[in-house]
Design an enzyme around this catalytic site. Structure first.
Site, PDB file in Angstrom:
ATOM      1  N   HIS A  18      -3.414   0.889   3.167  1.00 54.26           N
ATOM      2  CA  HIS A  18      -3.364  -0.196   2.179  1.00 54.26           C
ATOM      3  C   HIS A  18      -3.891   0.277   0.819  1.00 54.26           C
ATOM      4  O   HIS A  18      -3.279   0.016  -0.217  1.00 54.26           O
ATOM      5  CB  HIS A  18      -4.228  -1.385   2.628  1.00 54.26           C
ATOM      6  CG  HIS A  18      -3.733  -2.094   3.831  1.00 54.26           C
ATOM      7  ND1 HIS A  18      -4.517  -2.286   4.953  1.00 54.26           N
ATOM      8  CD2 HIS A  18      -2.547  -2.681   4.120  1.00 54.26           C
ATOM      9  CE1 HIS A  18      -3.835  -2.957   5.862  1.00 54.26           C
ATOM     10  NE2 HIS A  18      -2.625  -3.199   5.381  1.00 54.26           N
ATOM     11  N   LYS A  42      -2.044 -16.145  14.401  1.00 56.42           N
ATOM     12  CA  LYS A  42      -2.760 -14.897  14.643  1.00 56.42           C
ATOM     13  C   LYS A  42      -4.257 -15.140  14.690  1.00 56.42           C
ATOM     14  O   LYS A  42      -4.791 -15.901  13.889  1.00 56.42           O
ATOM     15  CB  LYS A  42      -2.485 -13.872  13.535  1.00 56.42           C
ATOM     16  CG  LYS A  42      -1.120 -13.244  13.576  1.00 56.42           C
ATOM     17  CD  LYS A  42      -1.043 -12.150  12.530  1.00 56.42           C
ATOM     18  CE  LYS A  42       0.306 -11.475  12.516  1.00 56.42           C
ATOM     19  NZ  LYS A  42       0.366 -10.424  11.487  1.00 56.42           N
ATOM     20  N   ARG A  91       5.922   2.538   5.601  1.00 55.39           N
ATOM     21  CA  ARG A  91       5.502   3.750   6.311  1.00 55.39           C
ATOM     22  C   ARG A  91       6.701   4.540   6.803  1.00 55.39           C
ATOM     23  O   ARG A  91       6.649   5.760   6.881  1.00 55.39           O
ATOM     24  CB  ARG A  91       4.607   3.399   7.502  1.00 55.39           C
ATOM     25  CG  ARG A  91       3.261   2.831   7.074  1.00 55.39           C
ATOM     26  CD  ARG A  91       2.508   2.338   8.258  1.00 55.39           C
ATOM     27  NE  ARG A  91       3.327   1.298   8.901  1.00 55.39           N
ATOM     28  CZ  ARG A  91       2.857   0.377   9.706  1.00 55.39           C
ATOM     29  NH1 ARG A  91       1.606   0.347  10.024  1.00 55.39           N
ATOM     30  NH2 ARG A  91       3.659  -0.534  10.223  1.00 55.39           N
ATOM     31  N   SER A 129      -2.739  -1.427  10.833  1.00 53.58           N
ATOM     32  CA  SER A 129      -3.947  -2.181  11.185  1.00 53.58           C
ATOM     33  C   SER A 129      -4.056  -2.420  12.684  1.00 53.58           C
ATOM     34  O   SER A 129      -5.150  -2.384  13.246  1.00 53.58           O
ATOM     35  CB  SER A 129      -3.979  -3.518  10.441  1.00 53.58           C
ATOM     36  OG  SER A 129      -4.178  -3.309   9.062  1.00 53.58           O
TER      37      SER A 129
END
Length: 158
Positions: A18, A42, A91, A129
């Site tokens: 990040h 979540k 990514r 993460s």
């Protein structure tokens, strides 16, 4: 026109991936909001207040970075903060497919908002993460994955 950008995510926790994207985006925008999205489906590993604190600490000497929280549609939140850009880190190809779909929907919601994709620096391209949370959950060494400010807090908690 001022270039105001929102970098949305859960940042649970904020990783070197990040910060790599944020750091490289700083010259592109006049103001960069790191927006911690609240997702009721979540359950985060770290409390919202802690995530806010980490980002504020990391960017305490960078006035153009602001930390905000929001819920609801990202495009709607962009209107609230006058952001005309959304920043997303990529990514790999799988990220691009997913992020492009989100960008397309955001464009349908508000055609004035442009999504900017920045690819991660190769050494950070595997950091997610969810993987970091697994390393932490099983007491692994996350020192190559997390900013010093996060590591310091985690070591203090042990």
């Amino acid at each position: 026109m001022e270039r105001i950008c929102l970098f949305p995510g859960t940042f649970d926790p904020i990783t070197l991936g990040h910060t790599d994207v944020i750091d490289r985006a700083l010259d592109l925008f006049d103001e960069l909001f790191v927006g911690i999205g609240i997702n009721s489906t979540k359950v985060p590993m770290f409390p919202l207040e802690q995530r806010i604190q980490w980002i504020k600490e990391i960017y305490s000497h960078t006035p153009k970075v602001k930390v905000v929280t929001y819920d609801g549609l990202t495009a709607n939140f962009c209107k609230q903060i006058n952001a005309n850009f959304i920043l997303r880190g990529i990514r790999g190809i799988a990220d691009f497919e997913y992020e492009k779909a989100i960008a397309d929907v955001n464009r349908m919601m508000d055609s004035s908002i442009e999504t900017i994709f920045l690819s991660c620096t190769p050494k950070y391209s595997t950091i997610a993460s969810s993987l970091v949370r697994d390393v932490l959950r099983y007491k692994g060494d996350a020192s190559q994955l997390l900013p010093a400010e996060v590591l310091h807090t985690l070591k203090s908690a042990i």
